[in-house]
Design a protein around this motif. Structure first.
Motif, PDB file in Angstrom:
ATOM      1  N   UNK A  13      32.331  41.914  47.403  1.00 43.11           N
ATOM      2  CA  UNK A  13      33.543  42.511  47.208  1.00 43.11           C
ATOM      3  C   UNK A  13      34.380  41.947  45.821  1.00 43.11           C
ATOM      4  N   UNK A  14      34.318  40.359  45.930  1.00 41.12           N
ATOM      5  CA  UNK A  14      34.756  39.769  44.997  1.00 41.12           C
ATOM      6  C   UNK A  14      34.336  39.847  43.438  1.00 41.12           C
ATOM      7  N   UNK A  53      37.369  43.307  34.440  1.00 35.96           N
ATOM      8  CA  UNK A  53      36.716  43.032  33.334  1.00 35.96           C
ATOM      9  C   UNK A  53      37.128  41.563  32.877  1.00 35.96           C
ATOM     10  N   UNK A  54      36.888  40.629  33.758  1.00 41.99           N
ATOM     11  CA  UNK A  54      37.257  39.252  33.499  1.00 41.99           C
ATOM     12  C   UNK A  54      36.150  38.338  34.155  1.00 41.99           C
ATOM     13  N   UNK A  55      36.286  37.055  33.632  1.00 39.81           N
ATOM     14  CA  UNK A  55      35.383  36.181  34.057  1.00 39.81           C
ATOM     15  C   UNK A  55      35.814  35.351  35.596  1.00 39.81           C
ATOM     16  N   UNK A  56      35.068  35.057  36.454  1.00 44.95           N
ATOM     17  CA  UNK A  56      35.526  34.461  37.645  1.00 44.95           C
ATOM     18  C   UNK A  56      36.541  33.510  37.402  1.00 44.95           C
ATOM     19  N   UNK A  84      30.375  24.998  35.673  1.00 49.99           N
ATOM     20  CA  UNK A  84      29.777  25.797  34.689  1.00 49.99           C
ATOM     21  C   UNK A  84      29.385  27.268  35.149  1.00 49.99           C
ATOM     22  N   UNK A  85      28.968  27.255  36.611  1.00 48.50           N
ATOM     23  CA  UNK A  85      28.326  28.229  36.968  1.00 48.50           C
ATOM     24  C   UNK A  85      29.272  29.390  37.566  1.00 48.50           C
ATOM     25  N   UNK A  86      29.420  30.535  37.361  1.00 46.25           N
ATOM     26  CA  UNK A  86      30.076  31.559  38.006  1.00 46.25           C
ATOM     27  C   UNK A  86      30.004  31.692  39.759  1.00 46.25           C
TER      28      UNK A  86
END
Length: 115
Positions: free
Chosen positions: A43-44, A52-55, A75-77
């Motif tokens: 869901x997240x 339409x953004x980065x985590x 560094x990791x999503x």
């Protein structure tokens, strides 16, 4: 008319204002208290895609837990998403979702982009 979901924190004035704004419009709402009913990883990820953004852009970087977990160096999503699921306080609020679109209601007028 499609239902609108708000990821809501009742203790946050911006979130309360967004909820009141939607209620004033007489819309059918699904209120999710995300600190209690935390979104799943899937869901997240979907919410992040809809926004339409980065985590990292979904994170409240001024929260103490952000600093405690040293997330500015992550560094990791995957790490950031896991941190938000384990610590939902890190998720920016309020998030308004309609159909396959979402906005962060800061400022409140962002809501109008998806209504």
């Amino acid at each position: 008319m499609s239902k609108i979901t708000i990821l809501h924190n009742p203790r946050c004035s911006k979130s309360r204002n967004a909820l009141a704004y939607l209620e004033e419009k007489g819309l059918e709402l699904n209120v999710v208290k995300y600190l209690v009913d935390t979104p799943s990883k899937e869901e997240l990820i979907k919410i992040i895609e809809m926004l339409n953004i980065t985590p990292r852009e979904l994170m409240r970087t001024k929260e103490d837990i952000y600093k405690e977990l040293n997330l500015k160096d992550a560094k990791s999503d995957e790490v950031l998403i896991t941190a938000m699921i384990e610590n939902p306080k890190l998720i920016e609020r309020p998030i308004i979702i309609k159909d396959n679109k979402a906005v962060i209601a800061r400022p409140l007028e962002n809501i109008d982009k998806i209504l």
